[in-house]
Scaffold this active site. Sequence first.
Site, PDB file in Angstrom:
ATOM      1  N   ASP A 151      -8.086  -5.466   0.346  1.00 43.47           N
ATOM      2  CA  ASP A 151      -8.508  -6.394  -0.741  1.00 43.47           C
ATOM      3  C   ASP A 151      -8.114  -7.700  -0.766  1.00 43.47           C
ATOM      4  OD1 ASP A 151     -10.215  -4.327  -1.832  1.00 43.47           O
ATOM      5  OD2 ASP A 151      -8.389  -3.546  -2.848  1.00 43.47           O
TER       6      ASP A 151
ATOM      7  N   HIS B 206       1.049  -1.219  -0.099  1.00 44.66           N
ATOM      8  CA  HIS B 206      -0.109   0.027  -0.092  1.00 44.66           C
ATOM      9  C   HIS B 206       0.932   1.221  -0.020  1.00 44.66           C
ATOM     10  CE1 HIS B 206      -3.224   2.852   1.210  1.00 44.66           C
ATOM     11  NE2 HIS B 206      -4.024   1.771   0.631  1.00 44.66           N
TER      12      HIS B 206
END
Length: 430
Positions: free
Chosen positions: A365, A307
């Site tokens: 996710d 991320h």
Amino acid sequence: MNTQRNATLTVDGKTVELPVYSGSVGPDVIDIRQLYAKTGMFTFDPGFMSTAACKSAITYIDGDAGILLYRGYPIEQLAGECDFLEVAYLILKGELPNPEEKAEFDNVVKRHTMVHEQLIRFYSGFRRDAHPMAVLVGVVGALSAFYHDAMDISDQYHRDISAYRLIAKLPNIVAMAYKYGRGEPFMYPRNDISYTANFMHMMFGNPCEDYEPNPVLVRALDRILILHADHEQNASTSTVRLAGSSGANPFACISSGIACLWGPAHGGANEACLTMLEEIGDVSHVGEYIKRAKDKSDSFKLMGFGHRVYKNFDPRAKLMRETCHEVLNELGLHDDRLFKLAVALEKIALEDDYFVEKKLYPNVDFYSGIVQRALGIPTQLFTGIFALARTVGWIAQWNEMIADPDQKIGRPRQLFNGAEQRDVPPMSKR
Ligand code: CMC
């Protein structure tokens, strides 16, 4: 903004003072708006690694500490205590609703859930196998053609109505994309059940029999929506803000956000992650894929890992992992092949030097795809569910931007490295 401090920049022997501002929490910023006027230079920051593009009071992330706050409230508390519409109210209006405000907001949203009957005809223009995100980009953009009554973006009341319409209609629009692909009749919304239960009714119900959504599954989907509702100035939110900075209408702006979200590095990662797990197939193949993810000459990345902002852990991923357990238990799927594979992959990756050094951890996710699959949502629709949830954040961020007196049209500059000025040679000499 407080301007007690300055940053001093010396370039080519010339010194300029630039004001430094502090937010309520988080890194300070150097105001470089006068930089070009004072030095004739731009800053260079592809990917906005060090650029605060706006002021915002909506979402705060501390990526090193794994903290995510909506309007100051930790995501863990919101996911445990609130439903999605309460969180939507909070994100839009800045405070959690009291019982009367909640009842009124729920009521307003419910009264906007139907779409114009003519909008339904747009669907038949798409191929049955169209990707739902292609349908969403088109249909949400097309809402601009239906609501001329509330298109004055300088009017707060008009902006509020547009926000309610978008939040209320997105579940219907997403569910219709699903039904269209299956050749099943569209389901009208039900106003006697919750926002998320109604979405499940429009997805999985049919006109021939009653459908009662399972409360455990409703709660799981509601949590997915809460976890995806806003995430500061990410790529799609910045797209919405940039599109909106020109004065474009909110439906067109949200459609641009949906287009950006579709990419596999952003919202498309949940779909890509599940596809990857299917491809890996079995725990015995994990080593091979980890090797590929580390190979510079191979473009393969471990989807659902890494991320831009979270460098220790993604707090949403932790909550999603819990929800994954709850849903699989409820459905008697404790031995789900992909869940077992995901757990093994997570463990092996978290012990690998490459992932440790680069601070690559599972993101939201990684597990959301497994939950959605267990709920019966097809892989291609995962990013559509993300778009449904993120619509709340996008519209709140858009609204905040329009109301900001410092707002200007977004217009980045560039470091030009093409040809200098030259003359067009005659055709015979080219
Ligand atoms: N697998 C293998 N290597 C990776 C991965 C990954 N998933 N993610 C990053 N790296 C490597 C990358 O190759 C780079 O290596 P090097 O320093 O040797 O060049 C290093 O780690 C830093 O990565 P980056 O791509 O420069 O970092 P970024 O901040 O630009 O990208 C990211 C962040 C999310 C786009 C990226 O980690 C990624 O593509 N992850 C997979 C896609 C994914 O799961 N996206 C969902 C994000 S969460 C949902 C959302 O908010 O949209």
